[in-house]
Design a protein around this motif. Structure first.
Motif, PDB file in Angstrom:
ATOM      1  N   ASP A 137       0.841  -1.198   0.000  1.00  0.00           N
ATOM      2  CA  ASP A 137       0.000   0.000   0.000  1.00  0.00           C
ATOM      3  C   ASP A 137       0.877   1.250   0.000  1.00  0.00           C
ATOM      4  OD1 ASP A 137      -2.804  -1.114   0.451  1.00  0.00           O
ATOM      5  OD2 ASP A 137      -1.675  -2.055   2.083  1.00  0.00           O
ATOM      6  N   HIS A 138       0.309   2.355  -0.446  1.00  0.00           N
ATOM      7  CA  HIS A 138       1.018   3.628  -0.312  1.00  0.00           C
ATOM      8  C   HIS A 138       1.000   4.054   1.151  1.00  0.00           C
ATOM      9  CE1 HIS A 138       2.546   7.624  -1.169  1.00  0.00           C
ATOM     10  NE2 HIS A 138       1.594   8.093  -0.370  1.00  0.00           N
ATOM     11  N   LEU A 139       2.124   4.524   1.665  1.00  0.00           N
ATOM     12  CA  LEU A 139       2.216   4.982   3.045  1.00  0.00           C
ATOM     13  C   LEU A 139       2.618   6.456   3.086  1.00  0.00           C
ATOM     14  CD1 LEU A 139       4.123   1.986   4.731  1.00  0.00           C
ATOM     15  CD2 LEU A 139       1.660   2.390   4.649  1.00  0.00           C
ATOM     16  N   GLU A 218      -0.790   1.586   9.904  1.00  0.00           N
ATOM     17  CA  GLU A 218      -2.190   2.010   9.818  1.00  0.00           C
ATOM     18  C   GLU A 218      -2.295   3.533   9.748  1.00  0.00           C
ATOM     19  OE1 GLU A 218      -4.735  -1.416  12.058  1.00  0.00           O
ATOM     20  OE2 GLU A 218      -3.565  -0.089  13.346  1.00  0.00           O
ATOM     21  N   LYS A 221      -1.441   4.606   6.249  1.00  0.00           N
ATOM     22  CA  LYS A 221      -2.526   4.332   5.298  1.00  0.00           C
ATOM     23  C   LYS A 221      -3.755   5.189   5.580  1.00  0.00           C
ATOM     24  CE  LYS A 221      -2.547  -0.234   5.871  1.00  0.00           C
ATOM     25  NZ  LYS A 221      -2.888  -1.665   5.624  1.00  0.00           N
ATOM     26  N   HIS A 222      -3.624   6.111   6.549  1.00  0.00           N
ATOM     27  CA  HIS A 222      -4.719   7.010   6.957  1.00  0.00           C
ATOM     28  C   HIS A 222      -5.916   6.232   7.515  1.00  0.00           C
ATOM     29  CE1 HIS A 222      -3.038  10.253   4.015  1.00  0.00           C
ATOM     30  NE2 HIS A 222      -2.287  10.105   5.102  1.00  0.00           N
ATOM     31  N   GLU A 223      -5.624   5.074   8.127  1.00  0.00           N
ATOM     32  CA  GLU A 223      -6.677   4.293   8.762  1.00  0.00           C
ATOM     33  C   GLU A 223      -6.851   4.673  10.231  1.00  0.00           C
ATOM     34  OE1 GLU A 223      -6.117   0.258   6.001  1.00  0.00           O
ATOM     35  OE2 GLU A 223      -5.617   0.223   8.132  1.00  0.00           O
TER      36      GLU A 223
END
Length: 259
Positions: A137-139, A218, A221-223
Motif C-alpha cells: 500500500d502507499h504509506l 495504519e 494508510k490514513h486508517e
C-alpha cells in the motif's frame, strides 16, 4: 551443576530461518543452534548458555549476547575462530570476554536499539524478504514520522504487548523513536528508497516494537489518526491488545549496551 567460569559472547545472525531464541520442539531456534555449534567446539566439556533476551521468529541481530558457563578456561581468539568454523553461514561470533562475578546477563540492565526496515509501493525483489518488509500500500511517511515521535518518553504500553503475566510492567520509557530513510542496509536488489524505524529503550514487551510498527503502518494508510497513538499510551487506555503485528523479518536488534 555449578560452573567456575563464564564468558560474555557477542554474535550476529540472520533470523529468517530461526524461530526466536528459546528452544522449541520441531523448530530450529537460535539457542539450539548455538548449543549445537558449541558441542563441536567443546566435544567433551559440559557447558550452559543463557541469552540476553528472547527474540521473535525471523528477527535478526546486528549484535546479540549470550553468557557461556563452563568449568575450563578458554583461549578467546581460538574459541572465536573455532566457533565460526563450525557455525552455519547465518551465525557468527563477533567477540568474547571473561565475565566478572556477580555478572548475570539476564538481570543486568541493558540499553537496546531496535531497527525495523521497510519499504512501500511495488512488491520487492524476493531476495530482500529476509531483511526488509515491503508494504504494497502507499504509506504517508511524513505522518508516520510524526507518529513515531509520539512514542518517545514514559508511557503505558498495555496495548502494545501479547501474553503478559501478572508481573508484567507496562510503564516503559522510549528514549528515542524515529523513522528515517534507510542508508544502513543496502543491496542492489533493494528498492531505490527504503526506510528504517529506530527505537531505543531499556526494555521492551513481547511484540512491542512490531505492534508499534503495525500502528504506524495504519497511520501511514490514513486508517488511524495521530490522536489514536496519544490515547493508546495513556494510563487509562482501554487495555485491549492490538492485533496488527508487523512481520518479524523486518526487525533487527541493532545495538545492546550493558550499563
Amino acid at each position: 551443576m555449578k560452573y567456575s567460569t563464564s564468558y560474555l559472547i557477542s554474535v550476529q545472525y540472520l533470523g529468517f530461518r530461526f524461530h526466536g531464541w528459546q528452544k522449541q520442539k520441531n523448530a530450529m531456534s537460535l539457542h539450539e543452534m548455538i548449543d549445537k555449534t558449541l558441542s563441536f567446539v567443546f566435544p567433551d566439556i559440559a557447558f550452559k548458555t543463557l541469552g540476553s533476551s528472547r527474540t521473535d521468529s525471523k528477527v535478526s541481530a546486528n549484535i546479540y549476547f549470550f553468557q557461556l558457563f563452563i568449568n575450563e578456561a578458554i583461549e578467546l581468539t581460538q574459541f572465536v575462530r573455532c566457533f565460526n568454523e563450525n557455525a552455519p553461514l547465518d551465525l557468527k561470533v563477533l567477540s568474547s570476554k571473561k565475565t566478572e562475578a556477580p555478572f548475570n546477563i539476564i538481570q543486568s540492565s541493558k540499553l537496546k536499539e531496535y531497527h525495523y526496515y521497510f519499504s512501500f509501493g511495488e512488491k520487492n525483489h524476493p531476495f530482500a524478504a529476509s531483511l526488509l518488509v515491503g508494504f504494497q500500500d502507499h504509506l504517508d511517511i511524513e505522518i508516520m514520522k510524526k507518529g513515531a515521535k509520539l512514542f518517545e518518553g514514559i508511557h503505558y504500553f498495555h496495548k502494545y504487548c501479547t501474553e503478559p503475566t501478572k508481573e508484567t510492567v507496562f510503564k516503559r520509557e522510549i528514549i528515542s523513536c524515529v523513522i528515517e530513510e534507510n542508508d544502513i542496509l543496502t543491496a542492489n536488489f533493494f528498492p531505490k528508497t527504503s526506510y528504517v524505524f529506530k527505537v531505543r529503550g531499556n526494555g521492551f514487551l513481547r511484540y512491542q516494537i512490531r505492534l508499534m510498527m503495525g500502528v504506524l503502518v495504519e497511520l501511514g494508510k490514513h486508517e488511524k489518526p495521530l490522536d489514536y497513538i496519544i490515547d493508546s499510551l495513556k494510563e487509562n487506555n482501554d487495555r485491549k491488545f492490538l492485533r496488527n503485528i508487523a512481520p518479524g523479518s523486518g526487525l533487527q536488534l541493532y545495538h545492546v549496551e550493558f550499563k
